[in-house]
Design a protein around this motif. Structure first.
Motif, PDB file in Angstrom:
ATOM      1  N   ALA A 112       0.833  -1.202   0.000  1.00 47.71           N
ATOM      2  CA  ALA A 112       0.000   0.000   0.000  1.00 47.71           C
ATOM      3  C   ALA A 112       0.872   1.257   0.000  1.00 47.71           C
ATOM      4  O   ALA A 112       0.618   2.220  -0.735  1.00 47.71           O
ATOM      5  N   VAL A 147      -6.888   5.936   1.575  1.00 49.77           N
ATOM      6  CA  VAL A 147      -6.548   4.588   2.029  1.00 49.77           C
ATOM      7  C   VAL A 147      -7.588   4.199   3.067  1.00 49.77           C
ATOM      8  O   VAL A 147      -7.707   4.845   4.117  1.00 49.77           O
ATOM      9  N   VAL A 157      -6.829   1.281  -1.827  1.00 53.10           N
ATOM     10  CA  VAL A 157      -5.931   2.402  -2.075  1.00 53.10           C
ATOM     11  C   VAL A 157      -6.406   3.112  -3.341  1.00 53.10           C
ATOM     12  O   VAL A 157      -6.584   2.471  -4.385  1.00 53.10           O
TER      13      VAL A 157
END
Length: 452
Positions: A354, A378, A389
């Motif tokens: 991420a 996020v 994301v």
């Protein structure tokens, strides 16, 4: 000399050095090449010399065996009829049964041996009461011994040692059993057949074992060459990484020093400008530290230095806010929406992926759409669910010149690779207003199953 010039030269030198080794054992003499073919074992169901380079070598076994069959068939019938006094019909049948199956020995030697041995034993039994057997060789006439040795050659070049030993012992056992019914006045050939068969099987079996050994050596050399090529590639990558570090680290260090010393070299600087230079120095130091840790991992060979590099903590979702703040200080307007539960109970693979996806997406915005308003989000699809994301940027401002007009495309490839390793999905593409969108879903369950 450039890297492209060095690698081909190294490859050419290695090729020239290995050429004599590859030619060793083959030779330029046709007899040497044929010797290699003779020692090369055939696969099951494959004719002898089927992999020989020349056509005449491939048909040679059929030709030789055919000549023996054509020669032995009439001779066998004639000898059985004239010398042993056998009936003409039985002599013809035995001649065919003892010689024609030799043609099958080129491709199927074991079935051919079974048929020939049965025909030879039956012939010996029939000759016990033959009128002219007195004073002749028994139980194996000369024609039978010659044809049997041809069969032994085919067996020895094809079958395993265990099979050859069984064939040899069975041949001896058949002769011993027939010996109990030996007619009076004959010359016993049991020992002769047994010794000759053993010698031929030992010789041809040794040739086959030599072929097996050469084949295994060739396979091992091929594996070793692949390992050497792989090791050379890894060493070249490590060398390139060191060279890249030396080049980039120098410039990054210069940037850091210039940014840190700017307030002292340029007195009277406004406070916002001081903060800007301080942010530049901090970002340069952080980038230099990450690059050194990456180089440590690339050079890792089990030493303490490599293990030390792996002990550095990897960035994750918790550091995305710092990443966004650094991008904002660089002049890029970015809005962040970071869910409070986004980083809770997240596997390390998802946590790092991420962060890297957001980092690469923001880097692409700075390169290709400088000044464009960007939104970073996020979140979690549900409590304990997947990590989502989203990075969306608008069109670049006209007043801002694009920092980088061309790219390698490796950024999106790296995003896809990280998402694939976690079992998630990635959606990227341009927007109607000229912006760009990066959306990734990183499942937690699949990431936990990934091997370490």
């Amino acid at each position: 000399m450039s890297l492209k010039a060095r690698i081909p030269a190294r490859a050419r030198n290695r090729k020239a050095r290995d050429a004599p080794e590859r030619q060793e054992g083959r030779g330029t003499d046709p007899l040497d090449r044929f010797a290699v073919v003779l020692r090369t074992p055939a696969r099951p169901g494959e004719a002898l010399f089927a992999r020989a380079p020349r056509r005449w070598q491939r048909i040679l076994p059929f030709t030789v065996v055919g000549i023996f069959v054509i020669t032995l068939l009439p001779v066998t019938i004639t000898v059985l009829t004239n010398n042993y006094g056998a009936n003409g019909g039985w002599a013809g049948a035995l001649g065919v049964a003892q010689t024609v199956p030799l043609l099958l020995a080129v491709t199927r030697p074991v079935p051919a041996w079974g048929m020939v041995l049965f025909a030879d034993v039956a012939g010996a039994v029939l000759l016990i009461d033959a009128d002219g057997v007195d004073g002749q060789t028994w139980p194996w006439p000369p024609m039978v011994i010659v044809g049997y040795q041809v069969l032994m050659v085919c067996l020895g070049l094809r079958e395993s040692v265990r099979t050859l030993v069984q064939v040899w012992l069975t041949t001896g056992a058949a002769g011993v059993v027939l010996g109990f019914f030996e007619p009076a006045g004959v010359t016993n050939t049991v020992a002769l057949q047994f010794v000759l068969s053993g010698a031929v099987l030992a010789l041809t079996g040794a040739l086959r074992q030599l072929g097996d050994a050469r084949q295994r050596i060739a396979e091992q050399e091929s594996i070793s060459e692949a390992e050497r090529a792989r090791r050379t590639l890894l060493e070249e990558r490590a060398r390139i990484a060191r060279e890249l570090h030396d080049v980039v680290a120098h410039h990054m260090s210069v940037i850091t020093v210039q940014a840190d010393s700017a307030p002292y070299r340029l007195p009277g600087m406004a406070e916002p400008v001081r903060e800007e230079f301080s942010a530049i120095a901090a970002a340069a130091r952080e980038s230099l530290g990450e690059m050194r840790r990456l180089l440590t991992v690339l050079r890792g060979d089990g030493t303490n230095g490599a293990e030390g590099g792996e002990r550095f903590p990897q960035p994750g979702i918790g550091r995305i806010q710092q990443l966004v703040e650094a991008t904002v200080r660089a002049g890029q307007p970015v809005e962040l929406s970071l869910a409070s539960a986004a980083a809770e109970e997240v596997p390390p693979a998802v946590d790092l992926s991420a962060y890297r996806i957001v980092q690469e997406a923001l880097a692409n915005v700075v390169r290709h759409a400088p000044g464009a308003r960007t939104r970073v989000s996020v979140s979690r699809s549900a409590p304990g669910g997947d990590v989502l994301v989203l990075v969306v940027n608008g069109p670049a401002r006209d007043a801002v010149v694009e920092v980088e007009s061309s790219g390698t495309g490796h950024g999106l490839v790296g995003m896809r690779e990280r998402v694939r390793l976690t079992g998630g999905t990635l959606d990227t593409g341009p927007l109607p207003d000229g912006g760009f969108r990066v959306a990734a879903r990183l499942p937690l369950n699949d990431a936990e199953k990934e091997p370490s």
